[in-house]
Scaffold this active site. Structure first.
Site, PDB file in Angstrom:
ATOM      1  N   SER A 103       0.783  -1.247   0.000  1.00 12.32           N
ATOM      2  CA  SER A 103       0.000   0.000   0.000  1.00 12.32           C
ATOM      3  C   SER A 103       0.810   1.289   0.000  1.00 12.32           C
ATOM      4  CB  SER A 103      -0.953   0.016   1.203  1.00 12.32           C
ATOM      5  OG  SER A 103      -2.031  -0.850   0.974  1.00 12.32           O
TER       6      SER A 103
ATOM      7  N   LYS B 153       0.215   3.897  -2.674  1.00 12.64           N
ATOM      8  CA  LYS B 153      -0.771   4.989  -2.595  1.00 12.64           C
ATOM      9  C   LYS B 153      -0.129   6.364  -2.442  1.00 12.64           C
ATOM     10  CE  LYS B 153      -4.436   2.011  -0.726  1.00 12.64           C
ATOM     11  NZ  LYS B 153      -3.771   0.727  -0.529  1.00 12.64           N
TER      12      LYS B 153
ATOM     13  N   SER C 216      -6.009   3.741   3.941  1.00 12.30           N
ATOM     14  CA  SER C 216      -5.510   2.873   2.870  1.00 12.30           C
ATOM     15  C   SER C 216      -6.645   2.218   2.094  1.00 12.30           C
ATOM     16  CB  SER C 216      -4.584   1.792   3.453  1.00 12.30           C
ATOM     17  OG  SER C 216      -3.718   1.282   2.478  1.00 12.30           O
TER      18      SER C 216
ATOM     19  N   LYS D 205       3.404   6.333   5.144  1.00 10.24           N
ATOM     20  CA  LYS D 205       2.395   5.376   4.669  1.00 10.24           C
ATOM     21  C   LYS D 205       2.825   3.963   5.010  1.00 10.24           C
ATOM     22  CE  LYS D 205      -1.387   4.230   2.656  1.00 10.24           C
ATOM     23  NZ  LYS D 205      -1.465   3.081   3.599  1.00 10.24           N
TER      24      LYS D 205
END
Length: 502
Positions: free
Chosen positions: A117, A120, A175, A287
């Site tokens: 993720s 992103k 997320s 993140k």
């Protein structure tokens, strides 16, 4: 006599039956218990054999917690005079200074890994750059059902509408995978079109081993990156003020929508933010990522004492990724310093000493140079840094080296440099469309006079910069009042002269 033999036979039979029953009972033990017993027996036998023959016990090595990756070499340690970096569980990791772009720590930074993720970050950056926050994003059936149902999402429904700003927070904080698909469709018309945009952006940023196949990081064997490339993407994102605000937000509320009658509260998953489980001083967001194929991945930003770092960690198992990230950031803050080699704010060519800047004519070379920062060990000095000149078809480069390791660089547009030489009548010094370091030195020598003057007045400018803005405002008002008073005084004198004449 017979009775006695009979009794002994009966006792023997009962004993045999008891032994058989106890053996049968032992076979019903749990698998773990059986394995543990076998291991203990094996250890006992081995120990007795060893001690009986050699008189020394054979002790087994204690089981280690660290994975094999923990013992892999750290490439940045290979530079002479470079501080030794900490060992970490990650298979691949880097620490980069965001202002100089220097990689302070590198471990397998070019090894291809799954990002999960942290993908992103790229998706959110493109969403910020290519859409306004007030734009309305409508969620299609493909966006809702185009993700794995057990993957992270925020429960958006088909036909529901969010603002683009709300989508930014949905992607970065929770997320949300369905939000990524909806954003991709909104910006590029299709997910495939948006993925193409992602790969173009990665190439522009200098990524060499990155390929995206989706905007959310769900598993795909053709969806990969490296710690090096991810740091470049993270650096580009952090330059965007809106992205910085989003990634360090801890909580965000999505209000009621056209479909959902309740508010949705989002919480940032990054556990190194203030008041979180692994809070780190100076952490400004980042993140998280996780899939079974990628394991844990993490991008973390931190700021301390005017310095800004980013740490990228790929393929770590469990919460150890936070502990390792803290060690890596400490390493970056404690062992290095930033030095400003050149600053446009301190350049005489950008002040009134160079009138050509204000008349639209080609200005001095210094006005073409970007602000340049290098990062070197705290034990080193700027005198130990070597400058190397190079060029390509577009730019001229200065690369700054510390023991042959790049600690900073700057680029000057060739077009601007040609204009500077043309205005000075020095086109003859260009040979075969090439510019030499002697050419640059010759042109920069013209600025010596201005540099000498500026050095004399620079202490004054430094003092003036420290004066609060409101002092300048008050001084301006006072000056205006004085001018007005002088004008009125002159008018009074004229009136008196007229009266005398009359």
């Amino acid at each position: 006599m017979i009775n006695r033999i009979t009794r002994q036979g009966i006792l023997a039979l009962i004993t045999a039956m008891i032994l058989c029953l106890s053996g049968t009972t032992s076979t019903f033990a749990t698998e773990g218990e059986a394995n543990t017993g076998a291991a203990a027996a094996e250890t006992t036998v081995t120990g007795s054999d060893s001690s009986g023959e050699n008189g020394v016990e054979n002790e087994e090595e204690p089981e280690r917690l660290e994975p094999d990756a923990y013992f892999e070499p750290i490439q940045s340690d290979g530079t002479e005079g470079w501080p030794a970096g900490p060992a970490v569980w990650a298979e691949s990791a880097v620490v980069m200074d965001l202002d100089s772009g220097v990689f302070l720590y590198s471990k397998n930074m070019d090894a291809v890994k799954y990002p999960a993720s942290i993908t992103k970050i790229m998706t959110t950056l493109l969403a910020i750059e290519n859409a306004a926050p007030y734009e309305r994003v409508t969620f299609s059936e493909n966006a809702i059902f185009g993700i794995e149902r057990d993957s992270s999402h925020i429960g958006i429904r088909v036909g529901e509408i969010l603002s683009m700003e709300e989508c930014w927070y949905g992607m970065m904080l929770e997320s949300a995978n369905e939000v990524c698909l909806a954003v991709a469709e909104h910006i590029s018309g299709s997910v495939a079109g948006f993925v193409e945009l992602m790969n173009q952006k990665a190439a522009e940023l200098g990524c060499t081993n990155t390929h995206f196949t989706n905007p959310n990081g769900l598993p795909d064997e053709n969806h990969y990156t490296t710690a090096h490339d991810m740091a470049l993407i993270a650096q580009a994102a952090y330059k965007n003020k809106t992205f910085r605000n989003v990634c360090q937000t801890q909580y965000y509320c999505i209000p009621k929508t056209n479909v959902c009658g309740e508010e949705r509260w989002l919480s940032n998953h990054h556990k190194m933010l203030p008041e979180r489980a692994y809070a780190y001083e100076g952490c400004t967001g980042g993140k998280t990522g996780f899939t079974q194929a990628a394991l844990n991945t993490l991008v973390t930003y931190a700021e301390r004492d005017g310095r800004r770092l980013v740490c990228v960690s790929l393929r770590t198992n469990g919460a150890q990724i936070y502990t390792d990230t803290a060690s890596l950031l400490d390493y970056g803050f404690q062992n290095f310093q930033n030095i400003t080699v050149f600053s446009r704010s301190n350049c005489p060519g950008t002040h009134m000493l160079c009138p050509s800047l204000y008349s639209g004519e080609p200005s001095t070379i210094d006005t073409l140079r970007p602000t340049t920062i290098i990062t070197i060990p705290v034990t080193a000095t700027q005198d130990q840094v070597e400058t190397v000149f190079s060029q390509d078809d577009v730019n001229l480069y200065h690369t700054y080296l510390y023991n042959q390791y790049s600690v900073g660089n700057e680029a000057i547009s060739k077009t601007g440099f040609y204009e500077r030489l043309t205005s000075s009548g020095k086109t003859s010094v260009i040979s075969d469309n090439k510019i030499t370091s002697e050419t640059i030195s010759d042109s920069e020598a013209e600025l010596d006079f201005y540099h000498k003057i500026f050095k004399k007045i620079s202490p004054l400018t430094t003092i003036l910069k420290k004066v609060p803005v409101y002092i300048y405002v008050l001084a301006g008002i006072l000056l205006l009042l004085i001018i007005m008073e002088i004008v009125l005084l002159i008018k009074r004198k004229k009136r008196r002269k007229r009266k005398k004449r009359n």
